[in-house]
Scaffold this active site. Structure first.
Site, PDB file in Angstrom:
ATOM      1  N   SER A 280       0.760  -1.165  -0.004  1.00 25.51           N
ATOM      2  CA  SER A 280      -0.073   0.204  -0.031  1.00 25.51           C
ATOM      3  C   SER A 280       0.888   1.235   0.097  1.00 25.51           C
ATOM      4  O   SER A 280       1.573   1.488  -0.963  1.00 25.51           O
ATOM      5  CB  SER A 280      -0.943  -0.091   1.179  1.00 25.51           C
TER       6      SER A 280
ATOM      7  N   HIS B 295      -4.168  -0.414  -4.601  1.00 24.32           N
ATOM      8  CA  HIS B 295      -5.196  -0.920  -4.596  1.00 24.32           C
ATOM      9  C   HIS B 295      -6.099  -0.670  -5.689  1.00 24.32           C
ATOM     10  O   HIS B 295      -7.194   0.127  -5.910  1.00 24.32           O
ATOM     11  CB  HIS B 295      -6.206  -0.073  -3.308  1.00 24.32           C
TER      12      HIS B 295
ATOM     13  N   GLU C 285      -4.992  -5.118  -5.205  1.00 23.92           N
ATOM     14  CA  GLU C 285      -4.734  -5.772  -3.783  1.00 23.92           C
ATOM     15  C   GLU C 285      -4.559  -7.424  -3.873  1.00 23.92           C
ATOM     16  O   GLU C 285      -4.643  -8.045  -4.923  1.00 23.92           O
ATOM     17  CB  GLU C 285      -6.102  -5.668  -3.121  1.00 23.92           C
TER      18      GLU C 285
END
Length: 292
Positions: free
Chosen positions: A136, A178, A205
């Site tokens: 992330s 994401h 993801e």
């Protein structure tokens, strides 16, 4: 693992799109541990991107413990002074695998960027052949140009994203995470439209782009890696107003699903070629960037 063995390693980046599996098969984290040297590796988890570092560490402490890693440690960095301290730099210098958690990439760079610890991470990757992972926010921070903030719009929109300085383990790319789940293609197109020098990398993801320096790449997990290349595009982005949608012609898009694996031609079997645009991307992300 001997010092000689470590010196012979090329160094790997494990760039994760967020929400990787931490409880079941843990394919991506298992690969990170393997590349770091296996269960006996010294794994260091950096939680600087997060405002809840103890909770973040607890999650990865359990995951790496379940994978058999006994030498796993939390490096909680709360100031640039700590990131310049001899003790924190020593811990990075002794680590086989360095993992950056999610959170806010701007926070991560504010604490680490340009510090002695930052420099030691480059030595770890490029000299010692260590493995650096990031998920992330930790993934977005890996490139020299970092996506600092940006709205997700239905179409690309001039001025809706901004870039900042990243850690610089990769150059001439910008990384978004994401990716499919949060429908960020328009955001990455906006980045490329405004910065055609850069190739955009969008990572889904529970998906990772693994880069072995000087050798090749592989895609792990459940999703795909999307590459947006606008270096040959025709666009009117310089002439339109902020918040307008630019015209984008001849933008190249590559989709590499999990299971994809490519190596530089020198390591390929004779006669097995790569499409030139993909080869160009491969050379860009695997080239051996200097320390400085």
């Amino acid at each position: 693992m001997s010092d000689t063995d470590k010196q012979q390693k090329n160094g790997h980046l494990v760039i994760i799109g967020g929400h990787e599996d931490r409880k079941r098969e843990m394919e991506i984290l298992s690969r990170f541990v393997e590349l770091s040297g296996g269960p006996d590796a010294n794994i260091l988890v950096i939680t600087a991107a997060s405002t809840v570092p103890d909770d973040m560490w607890s999650m990865y402490d359990s995951a790496f413990g379940a994978l058999g890693v006994t030498r796993r440690n939390h490096l909680e960095i709360t100031s640039r002074q700590e990131a310049n301290s001899e003790e924190f730099v020593r811990q990075v210098a002794e680590a086989d695998g360095i993992f950056m958690t999610g959170g806010d990439q701007k926070r991560l760079l504010a604490l680490l960027g340009g510090t002695a610890l930052d420099a030691e991470m480059h030595v770890a990757l490029k000299v010692r052949g260590a493995t650096i992972g990031g998920t992330s926010a930790g993934a977005s921070a890996m490139s020299g140009h970092m996506l600092a903030q940006g709205r997700v719009e239905l179409h690309p929109e001039k001025g809706s994203v901004s870039l900042g300085a990243g850690l610089g383990f990769l150059h001439r790319v910008v990384i978004d995470q994401h990716f499919s789940e949060r429908q960020r293609l328009s955001r990455l197109l906006t980045v490329v439209a405004q910065n055609p020098y850069l190739q955009g990398i969008g990572i889904d993801e529970d998906t990772a782009l693994v880069v072995e320096r000087g050798v090749g790449i592989e895609v792990l997990g459940q999703g795909a890696v999307t590459i947006v290349d606008g270096r040959t595009m025709i666009t009117n982005v310089a002439d339109i107003k902020d918040r307008d949608t630019p015209e984008l012609i001849d933008v190249r898009l590559h989709l590499l699903p999990a299971g994809s694996s490519y190596q530089l031609p020198a390591a390929l079997d004779p006669g097995k070629g790569l499409p030139p645009p993909l080869l160009d991307f491969l050379e860009n992300v695997t080239k051996r960037n200097p320390i400085q």
